[in-house]
Design a protein around this motif. Structure first.
Motif, PDB file in Angstrom:
ATOM      1  N   GLU A 100       4.680 -30.976  44.915  1.00  0.00           N
ATOM      2  CA  GLU A 100       3.711 -30.066  45.884  1.00  0.00           C
ATOM      3  C   GLU A 100       2.723 -30.705  46.338  1.00  0.00           C
ATOM      4  O   GLU A 100       1.859 -31.626  45.693  1.00  0.00           O
ATOM      5  N   GLY A 101       2.835 -30.844  47.510  1.00  0.00           N
ATOM      6  CA  GLY A 101       1.810 -31.604  48.316  1.00  0.00           C
ATOM      7  C   GLY A 101       2.005 -33.301  48.107  1.00  0.00           C
ATOM      8  O   GLY A 101       0.885 -33.805  47.933  1.00  0.00           O
ATOM      9  N   GLY A 102       3.313 -33.445  47.838  1.00  0.00           N
ATOM     10  CA  GLY A 102       3.304 -34.935  47.514  1.00  0.00           C
ATOM     11  C   GLY A 102       3.442 -35.509  46.036  1.00  0.00           C
ATOM     12  O   GLY A 102       3.859 -36.334  45.606  1.00  0.00           O
ATOM     13  N   ARG A 103       3.036 -34.506  45.230  1.00  0.00           N
ATOM     14  CA  ARG A 103       3.059 -34.419  43.582  1.00  0.00           C
ATOM     15  C   ARG A 103       4.454 -33.993  43.044  1.00  0.00           C
ATOM     16  O   ARG A 103       4.823 -33.154  43.197  1.00  0.00           O
ATOM     17  N   ALA A 104       4.891 -34.748  41.931  1.00  0.00           N
ATOM     18  CA  ALA A 104       5.911 -34.226  41.406  1.00  0.00           C
ATOM     19  C   ALA A 104       5.327 -33.483  40.193  1.00  0.00           C
ATOM     20  O   ALA A 104       4.247 -33.720  39.589  1.00  0.00           O
ATOM     21  N   VAL A 105       5.756 -32.175  40.037  1.00  0.00           N
ATOM     22  CA  VAL A 105       5.254 -31.128  39.128  1.00  0.00           C
ATOM     23  C   VAL A 105       6.145 -30.370  38.520  1.00  0.00           C
ATOM     24  O   VAL A 105       7.286 -30.101  38.871  1.00  0.00           O
ATOM     25  N   LEU A 106       6.002 -29.944  37.228  1.00  0.00           N
ATOM     26  CA  LEU A 106       6.885 -28.918  36.582  1.00  0.00           C
ATOM     27  C   LEU A 106       6.040 -27.450  36.689  1.00  0.00           C
ATOM     28  O   LEU A 106       5.110 -27.358  36.435  1.00  0.00           O
ATOM     29  N   ASP A 107       7.326 -26.633  36.992  1.00  0.00           N
ATOM     30  CA  ASP A 107       6.756 -25.141  36.982  1.00  0.00           C
ATOM     31  C   ASP A 107       7.002 -24.498  35.501  1.00  0.00           C
ATOM     32  O   ASP A 107       7.343 -25.396  34.598  1.00  0.00           O
ATOM     33  N   ARG A 108       6.710 -23.403  35.218  1.00  0.00           N
ATOM     34  CA  ARG A 108       6.487 -22.704  33.974  1.00  0.00           C
ATOM     35  C   ARG A 108       8.149 -22.858  33.298  1.00  0.00           C
ATOM     36  O   ARG A 108       8.400 -23.077  32.409  1.00  0.00           O
ATOM     37  N   GLU A 109       9.283 -22.416  34.490  1.00  0.00           N
ATOM     38  CA  GLU A 109      10.593 -22.494  33.810  1.00  0.00           C
ATOM     39  C   GLU A 109      10.974 -23.585  33.235  1.00  0.00           C
ATOM     40  O   GLU A 109      11.586 -23.548  32.336  1.00  0.00           O
ATOM     41  N   CYS A 110      10.826 -24.663  34.194  1.00  0.00           N
ATOM     42  CA  CYS A 110      11.263 -26.039  33.814  1.00  0.00           C
ATOM     43  C   CYS A 110      10.690 -26.381  32.365  1.00  0.00           C
ATOM     44  O   CYS A 110      11.220 -27.148  31.594  1.00  0.00           O
ATOM     45  N   PHE A 111       9.122 -26.382  32.285  1.00  0.00           N
ATOM     46  CA  PHE A 111       8.492 -26.648  31.145  1.00  0.00           C
ATOM     47  C   PHE A 111       9.119 -25.965  29.987  1.00  0.00           C
ATOM     48  O   PHE A 111       9.203 -26.474  28.871  1.00  0.00           O
ATOM     49  N   ARG A 112       9.256 -24.566  29.821  1.00  0.00           N
ATOM     50  CA  ARG A 112       9.554 -23.885  28.949  1.00  0.00           C
ATOM     51  C   ARG A 112      11.066 -24.210  28.495  1.00  0.00           C
ATOM     52  O   ARG A 112      11.467 -24.305  27.447  1.00  0.00           O
ATOM     53  N   GLU A 113      11.831 -24.496  29.324  1.00  0.00           N
ATOM     54  CA  GLU A 113      13.106 -24.970  29.135  1.00  0.00           C
ATOM     55  C   GLU A 113      13.245 -26.224  28.102  1.00  0.00           C
ATOM     56  O   GLU A 113      13.978 -26.468  27.216  1.00  0.00           O
ATOM     57  N   LEU A 114      12.435 -27.178  28.453  1.00  0.00           N
ATOM     58  CA  LEU A 114      12.427 -28.267  27.817  1.00  0.00           C
ATOM     59  C   LEU A 114      11.510 -28.113  26.345  1.00  0.00           C
ATOM     60  O   LEU A 114      12.065 -28.532  25.464  1.00  0.00           O
TER      61      LEU A 114
END
Length: 282
Positions: A119-133
């Motif tokens: 996102e704007g050059g940054r690697a980021v986790l969204d809610r769905e991905c974070f909750r899966e982990l």
């Protein structure tokens, strides 16, 4: 306090999912290991492709490399992780972010200004991905609490978790001191962020964690209300009808089990050890 602890113990035993049993933990540990290995293998292939393309491009300045090294040094001072653990966590974060980005990308050419999992050059986790982990690798499964844990990581309220916030949050979850865990748990339970845990908030939290009775003889809502009243009577030191942070810490000093009195929001010690061991082997 003894009567309250019996109530809380019953709640925790009944509220924990079947995955808390020994056999389920073994199965989840295996599933978590496979998930992390698969994610990091995909991430490694992506990194190799990226490295190849960079080699084919003209040499550029080393600002990115310096920033990465500076971030790792900064995180070493602000977390309980060593350099190897931080690098492994950041690698997993990038891989998870890249996979999440691929799922969200529409078919067709990729925009030139959008990096994989960024996102704007940054690697980021969204809610769905974070909750899966949280669900698959850390055995945290309560819907209401997973959302609150996301907010605890996303301190800037950006709606995503970048690499820095990811490592800082995981430091508390996996290796945090008692004081850090007390602050974290209180913030998770303080749903409106006003610095207090109210009766309504306790009711809301426990209603999602307390298991439904096996028979129809008990009213689960009445059970939650009774447990909430007991919690306030035993933990509300200044008798103002709500729990301040000082109330919560004092109660936890008297009974360590009350750290997660209103729902599981920390992985077990065994889960933490398994997650880190798998992470470092990948």
């Amino acid at each position: 306090m003894a009567a309250f602890m019996r109530s809380v113990s019953m709640f925790l035993v009944r509220g924990r999912r079947a995955s808390r049993t020994t056999e389920s933990n073994k199965l989840k540990s295996s599933a978590s290991a496979d998930q992390i290995h698969q994610v990091q293998r995909r991430g490694t292939l992506q990194e190799k492709k990226t490295t190849f393309h960079k080699k084919m491009q003209p040499a550029s300045n080393t600002k990115g490399k310096c920033s990465s090294a500076q971030l790792i040094e900064s995180l070493k001072k602000r977390t309980h992780f060593n350099k190897r653990e931080i690098e492994a966590l950041l690698k997993l974060h990038r891989s998870l972010a890249a996979n999440a980005q691929k799922r969200q990308m529409p078919r067709g050419p990729k925009p030139a200004n959008m990096g994989s999992g960024s996102e704007g050059g940054r690697a980021v986790l969204d809610r769905e991905c974070f909750r899966e982990l949280l669900h698959n690798s850390l055995d945290l499964t309560e819907e209401k609490l997973m959302e609150r844990i996301f907010h605890a990581f996303d301190k800037r309220s950006e709606g995503v978790i970048d690499g820095e916030r990811w490592v800082l949050g995981m430091s508390v979850l996996l290796k945090g001191s008692l004081a850090e865990k007390q602050s974290y748990c209180f913030n998770v339970y303080d749903l409106n962020g006003d610095g207090f845990i109210s009766k309504e908030e306790i009711l809301h939290l426990l209603s999602g964690c307390l298991a439904t009775p096996a028979t129809g003889d008990e009213d689960p809502e009445e059970g939650v209300r009774d447990l909430t009243d007991v919690a306030l009577r035993k933990m509300d030191v200044d008798r103002d009808g709500k729990l301040s942070f000082n109330d919560y810490v004092e109660a936890n000093k008297q009974e360590p089990l009350l750290l997660e009195a209103f729902g599981p929001c920390l992985p077990s010690e065994q889960t933490c050890e398994s997650f880190l061991a798998t992470l470092l082997r990948a």
